[in-house]
Scaffold this motif. Structure first.
Motif, PDB file in Angstrom:
ATOM      1  N   SER A 164       0.838  -1.201   0.000  1.00 26.08           N
ATOM      2  CA  SER A 164       0.000   0.000   0.000  1.00 26.08           C
ATOM      3  C   SER A 164       0.875   1.255   0.000  1.00 26.08           C
ATOM      4  O   SER A 164       0.546   2.257  -0.635  1.00 26.08           O
ATOM      5  CB  SER A 164      -0.977  -0.009   1.182  1.00 26.08           C
ATOM      6  OG  SER A 164      -0.309   0.180   2.395  1.00 26.08           O
ATOM      7  N   LEU A 165       2.007   1.192   0.681  1.00 20.40           N
ATOM      8  CA  LEU A 165       2.908   2.352   0.687  1.00 20.40           C
ATOM      9  C   LEU A 165       3.501   2.578  -0.714  1.00 20.40           C
ATOM     10  O   LEU A 165       3.545   3.710  -1.213  1.00 20.40           O
ATOM     11  CB  LEU A 165       4.019   2.083   1.709  1.00 20.40           C
ATOM     12  CG  LEU A 165       5.018   3.169   2.051  1.00 20.40           C
ATOM     13  CD1 LEU A 165       5.569   2.925   3.453  1.00 20.40           C
ATOM     14  CD2 LEU A 165       6.156   3.221   1.075  1.00 20.40           C
ATOM     15  N   LYS A 216       1.762   4.416  -3.764  1.00 23.80           N
ATOM     16  CA  LYS A 216       1.848   5.863  -3.911  1.00 23.80           C
ATOM     17  C   LYS A 216       2.849   6.256  -5.006  1.00 23.80           C
ATOM     18  O   LYS A 216       2.786   7.359  -5.542  1.00 23.80           O
ATOM     19  CB  LYS A 216       2.288   6.454  -2.567  1.00 23.80           C
ATOM     20  CG  LYS A 216       2.094   7.938  -2.402  1.00 23.80           C
ATOM     21  CD  LYS A 216       2.520   8.320  -0.983  1.00 23.80           C
ATOM     22  CE  LYS A 216       2.789   9.794  -0.856  1.00 23.80           C
ATOM     23  NZ  LYS A 216       1.593  10.597  -0.809  1.00 23.80           N
ATOM     24  N   LEU A 270       9.381   7.977   3.124  1.00 25.48           N
ATOM     25  CA  LEU A 270       8.184   7.264   3.567  1.00 25.48           C
ATOM     26  C   LEU A 270       8.544   5.883   4.131  1.00 25.48           C
ATOM     27  O   LEU A 270       7.982   5.438   5.139  1.00 25.48           O
ATOM     28  CB  LEU A 270       7.202   7.130   2.393  1.00 25.48           C
ATOM     29  CG  LEU A 270       5.724   7.231   2.739  1.00 25.48           C
ATOM     30  CD1 LEU A 270       5.412   8.445   3.588  1.00 25.48           C
ATOM     31  CD2 LEU A 270       4.887   7.266   1.468  1.00 25.48           C
ATOM     32  N   TYR A 324       0.277   5.414   6.689  1.00 30.91           N
ATOM     33  CA  TYR A 324       0.535   4.015   6.372  1.00 30.91           C
ATOM     34  C   TYR A 324       0.889   3.305   7.669  1.00 30.91           C
ATOM     35  O   TYR A 324       1.593   3.866   8.504  1.00 30.91           O
ATOM     36  CB  TYR A 324       1.706   3.895   5.398  1.00 30.91           C
ATOM     37  CG  TYR A 324       1.427   4.500   4.056  1.00 30.91           C
ATOM     38  CD1 TYR A 324       0.661   3.806   3.127  1.00 30.91           C
ATOM     39  CD2 TYR A 324       1.895   5.759   3.721  1.00 30.91           C
ATOM     40  CE1 TYR A 324       0.386   4.365   1.893  1.00 30.91           C
ATOM     41  CE2 TYR A 324       1.618   6.325   2.491  1.00 30.91           C
ATOM     42  CZ  TYR A 324       0.867   5.615   1.576  1.00 30.91           C
ATOM     43  OH  TYR A 324       0.594   6.170   0.361  1.00 30.91           O
TER      44      TYR A 324
END
Lengths: 384, 261
Positions: free
Chosen positions: A18-19, A22, A44, B188
């Motif tokens: 999911s990260l 992006k 991130l 996240y």
């Protein structure tokens, strides 16, 4: 035998997926085209605590093993980030392993928490212009400075991330010839004494690999990892886990290529039907899937052995070989399935192809991996 | 005692990226496979974590799902929620929005939250009616379509999304607020969050635990029935216009015909 998936492993894979969502293929293609380090991706990953996943908890890390680190790197690669994504984070995730295992307390407490937090970038300086596979010929010297420290002079090549890194784990000669004269230093990449030049290369251009000249770089004594003369032994400990992580990355690239090829083969119509209906397109893609699955099982097995303190030489080398072949086959067949579009940058598989090719020569060539299996596993005589 | 108690209605749904499976008998989604956290609820979870981020604050997830599924709740716990309550009971099969609201209200009431947050609508059902039904059953005021939420003492201040912009709305706590995807950027799950989520409590309750009768909920209590499901009409091919120098005029004429200009 228990093939039940570990819930934490599933959660780690989903979180990374999911990260990474992006950062799409266009992001990575532009990092590649502009030779731009993927800083926002890196930040991130760092914020999520993923860089320190294999660093002990007492130093701010996640305290997990190679199994979990391999899952992270495979998912990064499979997202389409490929080696540009993996190489941006790989060395921080794993590069300090010799410090974790053999470093003095000051080295650990000074550097591991910063690596786990992501604000310390680490490069790895081993290979030299005249010492590649035959590491015993390393010529970069560290002479005593008379105050318990060293003065380093020499030249390294293929030092990945040297431009971004503050420190380098440096293999230097402190003694006589051969492996026993080698030591490991965690040195600063101080621009006053270090000249860094990126090497123009075929792919993975978001992360530069460099030629680095050390011109009388001073290094304090406490920056020696473990003992003098043991450097090569310390590096050996990291070879198997490194092979395992690179196998995971190869499989990830293969998965990314296969995903694109399958989607194209379903949509692209020629002679009134999707090209995936043709077995000449379908079978190689199915074969790529089979090979990637098999390689991933080997890789997981090798990681399990390593994390349980078992001998994993055979499994790690086998996984590395199988994964590099599987990843390259998948990327090559993806280019073939896309035809002319496979050669166009816009469709991204040519980028995977160039990166998958790299995996057959790093960290050692496939031939050297087979030499290990031939000699150490099959007991065949050594040729060199 | 926690300072601020926020409940988030968190739905676990089949992965929207996978092709949907419709049950031929009920015309509803087959939810027996793996379920994940509804993406539209991740905004509510993030909003709750920002509003109730203190050490003594508490964010409780409340969810209703078959098979004791907890994967989606673990994701929200990994983001930072404190605990979860899951209502899982075979008698809940076929629940409509009102039935769901009754079950969630029964689970939320004993928590006595300061604020209940829900998405404006779920990504699989899209009725958008459950949160206001829930508010009515709890006897709480509700504010919908929040694009911004702030707590000021015993008041919640909401920027309520409208077609033209937004309204500033204030409402006494406790209240039910539905949030849009524009309200905050969900975090996240971090590695440490994932590890911590493993040991966070998920209370799994049945209808009997909530004191609800099977006749009031599930298919038996549903006032709504899905009679038919059909595929959306495939988009027809567009018109291709060769530009022979009048392309711009043709585009203008087309847009005028659509009354967009």
């Amino acid at each position: 035998m228990d093939f039940e998936e570990d819930e934490t492993h599933v959660a780690i894979a989903e979180a990374i997926r999911s990260l990474c969502a992006k950062f799409d293929d266009d992001y990575w293609a532009s990092c590649e085209a502009e030779h731009r380090f993927p800083w926002d991706f890196y930040q991130l990953i760092a914020q999520g605590g993923w860089l320190g996943i294999a660093i002990p908890e007492q130093y701010g890390g996640g305290g997990r093993g190679i199994s979990e680190a391999a899952i992270v790197l495979k998912e990064v690669a499979a997202s389409g980030a490929g080696m540009n994504g993996c190489s941006a984070v790989h060395l921080t995730i794993f590069g300090l392993n010799p410090v974790v295992r053999f470093g003095n307390e000051r080295l650990k407490s000074e550097f591991l928490p910063r690596a786990a937090a992501g604000d310390l970038h680490v490069a790895f300086g081993v290979t030299e212009p005249d010492a590649g596979t035959d590491t015993s010929r390393i010529a970069t010297r560290a002479e005593p400075d008379g105050r318990g420290g060293y003065i380093v002079r020499g030249r390294k090549i293929w030092t990945t991330k040297a431009l971004e890194s503050q420190v380098v784990l440096l293999l230097v000669r402190t003694g006589g010839e051969g492996f026993k004269g080698l030591s490991l230093l965690l040195a600063d990449l101080d621009p006053r004494y270090v000249d860094i030049r990126p090497i123009p290369k075929m792919g993975r251009n978001a992360v530069a690999s460099c030629e680095v000249a050390y011109d009388d770089l001073p290094v304090e004594g406490w920056r020696l990892v473990g003992k003098e003369g043991e450097g090569w032994k310390y590096l050996l400990h990291g070879l198997n886990p490194e092979r395992i992580l690179l196998s995971a990355e190869s499989i990830g690239i293969g998965e990314a290529a296969l995903r694109r090829a399958v989607s194209y083969a379903k949509e692209r119509e020629v002679f009134g039907r999707p090209i995936g209906a043709n077995q000449a397109i379908a079978h190689p893609l199915a074969q790529a899937h089979v090979q990637l699955r098999a390689a991933w099982q080997l890789s997981r097995y090798a990681a399990w052995l390593y994390d349980h303190g078992r001998d994993c030489g055979e499994a790690a080398n086998s996984a590395k070989f199988a994964a590099a072949e599987a990843g390259f086959f998948a990327a090559d067949r993806a280019v073939q399935a896309l035809g002319g579009m496979g050669y166009a940058t816009e469709y991204h598989v040519e980028r995977y192809f160039r990166e998958a090719r790299l995996q057959r020569i790093v960290p050692v060539s496939q031939e050297m991996t087979l030499n290990y299996v031939a000699q150490q596993v099959l007991g065949l005589p050594r040729s060199y | 005692m926690p300072d601020m108690k926020v409940v988030v209605c968190a739905k676990q749904i089949p992965d929207p990226a996978a092709p949907p499976l419709i049950r031929p008998d009920t015309h509803t989604l087959d939810r027996t496979g793996k379920l994940i956290l509804d993406d539209s609820d991740s905004y509510g979870v993030e909003m709750a974590l920002q509003l109730a981020g203190g050490a003594d604050d508490e964010v409780t997830l409340v969810s209703m799902a078959p098979n004791g599924e907890t994967a989606g709740l673990r994701t929200a716990l990994a983001m930072g929620a404190t605990r979860a309550v899951l209502i899982s009971d075979d008698a809940l099969l076929g629940s409509d929005a009102l039935g769901t609201a009754k079950v969630l209200a029964a689970a939320i009431r004993p928590i006595q939250p300061d604020l209940v947050i829900a998405a404006t609508e779920s990504t699989d059902g899209y009725t958008g009616t459950m949160p206001v039904q829930l508010a009515e059953l709890l006897g709480l005021p509700s504010v919908t379509f929040a694009k911004g939420v702030a707590i000021d003492g015993s008041t919640v201040k909401v920027q309520r999304q409208t077609e033209a912009g937004y309204d500033d709305v204030e409402c006494p706590l406790p209240a039910v607020v539905t949030v849009t995807a524009g309200v905050v950027e969900p975090r996240y799950p971090s590695f440490k969050g994932i590890m911590a989520a493993r040991s966070k409590p998920i209370d799994v309750l049945t209808l009997a635990d909530l004191g609800l009768a099977p006749a009031d909920v599930g298919a038996a209590g549903a006032r709504q029935e899905v009679t038919q499901v059909s595929e959306a009409e495939a988009r027809t091919a567009g018109e291709i216009v060769e530009d022979d120098g009048e392309g711009a005029q043709r585009i203008l004429a087309f847009l005028e015909q659509l009354k967009v200009i």
